[in-house]
Design a protein around this motif. Structure first.
Motif, mmCIF file in Angstrom:
data_model
loop_
_atom_site.group_PDB
_atom_site.id
_atom_site.type_symbol
_atom_site.label_atom_id
_atom_site.label_comp_id
_atom_site.label_asym_id
_atom_site.label_seq_id
_atom_site.Cartn_x
_atom_site.Cartn_y
_atom_site.Cartn_z
ATOM 1 N N LEU A 56 -12.857 5.071 -10.655
ATOM 2 C CA LEU A 56 -11.480 4.871 -10.201
ATOM 3 C C LEU A 56 -11.430 4.384 -8.752
ATOM 4 O O LEU A 56 -10.707 3.432 -8.425
ATOM 5 C CB LEU A 56 -10.679 6.168 -10.336
ATOM 6 N N TYR A 57 -12.189 5.056 -7.868
ATOM 7 C CA TYR A 57 -12.050 4.783 -6.436
ATOM 8 C C TYR A 57 -13.051 3.775 -5.901
ATOM 9 O O TYR A 57 -12.799 3.151 -4.866
ATOM 10 C CB TYR A 57 -12.124 6.094 -5.647
ATOM 11 N N GLY A 58 -14.177 3.612 -6.570
ATOM 12 C CA GLY A 58 -15.115 2.535 -6.270
ATOM 13 C C GLY A 58 -15.386 2.300 -4.809
ATOM 14 O O GLY A 58 -15.878 3.158 -4.084
ATOM 15 N N LYS A 59 -15.043 1.093 -4.341
ATOM 16 C CA LYS A 59 -15.303 0.686 -2.956
ATOM 17 C C LYS A 59 -14.101 0.930 -2.049
ATOM 18 O O LYS A 59 -14.009 0.363 -0.964
ATOM 19 C CB LYS A 59 -15.658 -0.799 -2.912
ATOM 20 N N ARG A 60 -13.155 1.779 -2.488
ATOM 21 C CA ARG A 60 -11.987 2.033 -1.663
ATOM 22 C C ARG A 60 -12.404 2.603 -0.308
ATOM 23 O O ARG A 60 -13.154 3.571 -0.223
ATOM 24 C CB ARG A 60 -11.041 3.028 -2.345
ATOM 25 N N ASN A 61 -11.906 1.986 0.751
ATOM 26 C CA ASN A 61 -12.228 2.439 2.102
ATOM 27 C C ASN A 61 -11.658 3.831 2.315
ATOM 28 O O ASN A 61 -10.489 4.083 2.045
ATOM 29 C CB ASN A 61 -11.644 1.461 3.128
ATOM 30 N N MET A 62 -12.480 4.746 2.811
ATOM 31 C CA MET A 62 -12.037 6.118 3.041
ATOM 32 C C MET A 62 -11.506 6.347 4.450
ATOM 33 O O MET A 62 -11.002 7.411 4.769
ATOM 34 C CB MET A 62 -13.177 7.097 2.738
ATOM 35 N N HIS A 63 -11.647 5.349 5.325
ATOM 36 C CA HIS A 63 -11.105 5.425 6.686
ATOM 37 C C HIS A 63 -11.614 6.653 7.455
ATOM 38 O O HIS A 63 -10.895 7.231 8.280
ATOM 39 C CB HIS A 63 -9.579 5.427 6.662
ATOM 40 N N HIS A 118 -16.581 -0.245 -11.075
ATOM 41 C CA HIS A 118 -15.350 0.394 -10.594
ATOM 42 C C HIS A 118 -14.120 -0.368 -11.085
ATOM 43 O O HIS A 118 -14.200 -1.533 -11.496
ATOM 44 C CB HIS A 118 -15.339 0.474 -9.067
ATOM 45 N N LEU A 119 -13.010 0.310 -11.037
ATOM 46 C CA LEU A 119 -11.734 -0.269 -11.427
ATOM 47 C C LEU A 119 -11.410 -1.443 -10.500
ATOM 48 O O LEU A 119 -11.557 -1.326 -9.281
ATOM 49 C CB LEU A 119 -10.640 0.797 -11.307
ATOM 50 N N PRO A 120 -10.999 -2.577 -11.042
ATOM 51 C CA PRO A 120 -10.635 -3.709 -10.170
ATOM 52 C C PRO A 120 -9.584 -3.313 -9.147
ATOM 53 O O PRO A 120 -8.672 -2.529 -9.432
ATOM 54 C CB PRO A 120 -10.091 -4.746 -11.157
ATOM 55 N N SER A 121 -9.717 -3.846 -7.950
ATOM 56 C CA SER A 121 -8.833 -3.475 -6.837
ATOM 57 C C SER A 121 -7.348 -3.631 -7.151
ATOM 58 O O SER A 121 -6.541 -2.760 -6.786
ATOM 59 C CB SER A 121 -9.192 -4.278 -5.588
ATOM 60 N N PRO A 122 -6.918 -4.712 -7.825
ATOM 61 C CA PRO A 122 -5.482 -4.823 -8.122
ATOM 62 C C PRO A 122 -4.967 -3.683 -8.992
ATOM 63 O O PRO A 122 -3.836 -3.216 -8.801
ATOM 64 C CB PRO A 122 -5.374 -6.170 -8.851
ATOM 65 N N LEU A 123 -5.793 -3.204 -9.933
ATOM 66 C CA LEU A 123 -5.371 -2.094 -10.787
ATOM 67 C C LEU A 123 -5.339 -0.778 -10.000
ATOM 68 O O LEU A 123 -4.443 0.055 -10.192
ATOM 69 C CB LEU A 123 -6.289 -1.973 -11.998
ATOM 70 N N LEU A 124 -6.322 -0.583 -9.112
ATOM 71 C CA LEU A 124 -6.314 0.612 -8.274
ATOM 72 C C LEU A 124 -5.108 0.586 -7.337
ATOM 73 O O LEU A 124 -4.460 1.623 -7.102
ATOM 74 C CB LEU A 124 -7.613 0.716 -7.477
ATOM 75 N N VAL A 126 1.860 3.792 -7.903
ATOM 76 C CA VAL A 126 2.544 4.683 -8.842
ATOM 77 C C VAL A 126 2.472 6.131 -8.354
ATOM 78 O O VAL A 126 3.426 6.906 -8.503
ATOM 79 C CB VAL A 126 1.940 4.558 -10.254
ATOM 80 N N LEU A 127 1.326 6.504 -7.736
ATOM 81 C CA LEU A 127 1.147 7.852 -7.206
ATOM 82 C C LEU A 127 1.841 8.046 -5.857
ATOM 83 O O LEU A 127 1.720 9.104 -5.259
ATOM 84 C CB LEU A 127 -0.347 8.159 -7.062
ATOM 85 N N ARG A 128 2.536 7.013 -5.388
ATOM 86 C CA ARG A 128 3.308 7.057 -4.144
ATOM 87 C C ARG A 128 2.453 7.313 -2.915
ATOM 88 O O ARG A 128 2.856 8.039 -1.994
ATOM 89 C CB ARG A 128 4.423 8.110 -4.245
ATOM 90 N N ARG A 129 1.268 6.744 -2.901
ATOM 91 C CA ARG A 129 0.425 6.862 -1.715
ATOM 92 C C ARG A 129 0.884 5.844 -0.664
ATOM 93 O O ARG A 129 1.145 4.681 -0.991
ATOM 94 C CB ARG A 129 -1.044 6.614 -2.062
ATOM 95 N N SER A 130 0.940 6.263 0.578
ATOM 96 C CA SER A 130 1.334 5.335 1.635
ATOM 97 C C SER A 130 0.316 4.202 1.775
ATOM 98 O O SER A 130 0.660 3.023 1.763
ATOM 99 C CB SER A 130 1.468 6.079 2.972
ATOM 100 N N GLN A 131 -0.937 4.582 1.948
ATOM 101 C CA GLN A 131 -2.000 3.577 2.078
ATOM 102 C C GLN A 131 -2.513 3.258 0.677
ATOM 103 O O GLN A 131 -3.562 3.739 0.247
ATOM 104 C CB GLN A 131 -3.126 4.090 2.984
ATOM 105 N N ASP A 132 -1.748 2.424 -0.035
ATOM 106 C CA ASP A 132 -2.066 2.166 -1.441
ATOM 107 C C ASP A 132 -2.936 0.934 -1.652
ATOM 108 O O ASP A 132 -3.334 0.644 -2.786
ATOM 109 C CB ASP A 132 -0.778 2.043 -2.270
ATOM 110 N N ASP A 133 -3.259 0.227 -0.579
ATOM 111 C CA ASP A 133 -4.124 -0.952 -0.688
ATOM 112 C C ASP A 133 -5.581 -0.503 -0.542
ATOM 113 O O ASP A 133 -6.003 -0.104 0.548
ATOM 114 C CB ASP A 133 -3.779 -1.961 0.400
ATOM 115 N N PRO A 134 -6.372 -0.540 -1.625
ATOM 116 C CA PRO A 134 -7.768 -0.063 -1.534
ATOM 117 C C PRO A 134 -8.634 -0.907 -0.616
ATOM 118 O O PRO A 134 -9.707 -0.467 -0.199
ATOM 119 C CB PRO A 134 -8.257 -0.124 -2.985
#
Length: 324
Positions: free
Chosen positions: A199-206, A265-271, A277-285
């Motif tokens: 799901l989270y793959g290469k998402r930057n964790m900051h 990992h899930l493609p970035s556009p789908l993540l 949908v989960l209402r995350r502020s930083q929703d751009d992976p």
């Protein structure tokens, strides 16, 4: 710590630094570092039981919402580092910032360093975020932090030099950041870890090591030129390991969890859609935070990012397991 201009935080005497919120996570790392650097350190605590017993420092006990307590604490202080947040629910963030500014002006503080958060950016329009990005805060936390920044700039009005430090997700031994991931790695079944990695793959964790934040605070405190209310982001987003799958792989052997190397990992556009949908502020992976101003002024963090992650894993394996 010796300094050199009468109208700046520097002079021909030892700097006195006041820390508000010294019992918190960042404060517990900052206070001993300031003392090691030769500063005179005082810190304001809400309760006597929360005071950090550090030889060489002095502490004041009192409520941030009490203006007299605040003035007594600030009197004779060169630089104030604010890590605290008012405890009284009735005190609006703007009001807290206003009376903090008034107290700094009255007691002739030379510089205030307000430690805010890079997450005031909220949901930005661009994937690359720096200090020039216009904030778009969504949550109450993001809005309140930004409101304090803006009110301090307006209230201080150049009478006290101001620097705003915006860390990303600060981590280190004892931090909340990374705790959930470490706990899941130990408690969840292996298939669930595979799912999280997918799901989270290469998402930057900051993530940013607390040592970087402490170093930046000390650097801003000593900087000889006026900082004029500027915001400074402290981050480690450029490090190649600052994404979900890499952090999982760094922690696994230290925590005794199975090492999973799958990079699917899930493609970035789908993540992106899922996080929206989960209402995350930083929703751009793919959002990348880059603090340019500190680097332009010559700041260079010393702590190795991967080593900081490893040290966190070692701490969690020894002290964090079983924490609620």
């Amino acid at each position: 710590m010796i300094i050199a201009a009468p109208d700046s935080p520097r002079s021909d005497r030892v700097m006195t630094i006041g820390v508000m919120g010294g019992s918190g996570f960042i404060g517990q790392h900052l206070l001993p570092s300031l003392l090691d650097g030769g500063s005179q350190v005082r810190h304001l605590q809400r309760r006597e039981s929360s005071a950090v017993p550090l030889a060489g420092s002095t502490y004041h006990v009192g409520d941030l919402n009490d203006s007299q307590v605040l003035r007594d604490f600030l009197r004779g202080t060169d630089v104030v580092v604010n890590l605290a947040w008012p405890t009284c629910a009735e005190v609006a963030p703007e009001s807290f910032a206003r009376y903090l500014a008034e107290a700094c002006i009255e007691t002739k503080v030379s510089r205030l360093i307000q430690v805010s958060t890079a997450m005031v950016v909220g949901r930005p329009c661009a994937s690359c975020v720096d200090e020039s990005t216009v904030p778009n805060p969504l949550t109450a936390y993001e809005k309140n932090k930004l409101a304090v920044e803006q009110q301090l700039r307006a209230s201080l009005d150049s009478q006290v030099d101001l620097a705003i430090l915006r860390p990303t997700a600060v981590f280190g031994p004892g931090s909340k950041n990374l705790e959930q991931l470490a706990r899941r790695m130990l408690d969840w079944p292996l298939w669930a870890r595979h799912l999280q990695r997918f799901l989270y793959g290469k998402r930057n964790m900051h993530l940013v090591p607390v040592e970087h934040v402490v170093q930046a605070i000390e650097w801003l405190a000593q900087h000889p030129e006026p900082l004029r209310g500027e915001a400074f982001i402290i981050d480690a987003d450029a490090h190649k390991a600052n994404h979900y799958q890499a952090i999982d792989e760094l922690l696994a052997p230290i925590l005794g969890a199975p090492l999973v190397r799958s990079t699917v990992h899930l493609p970035s556009p789908l993540l992106h859609l899922l996080l929206r949908v989960l209402r995350r502020s930083q929703d751009d992976p793919n959002m990348h935070i880059c603090g340019n101003r500190l680097r332009r002024l010559g700041f260079a963090p010393k702590k190795n990012f991967e080593q900081a992650v490893i040290e966190y894993g070692q701490w969690y394996a020894q002290h964090g397991v079983g924490r609620s």
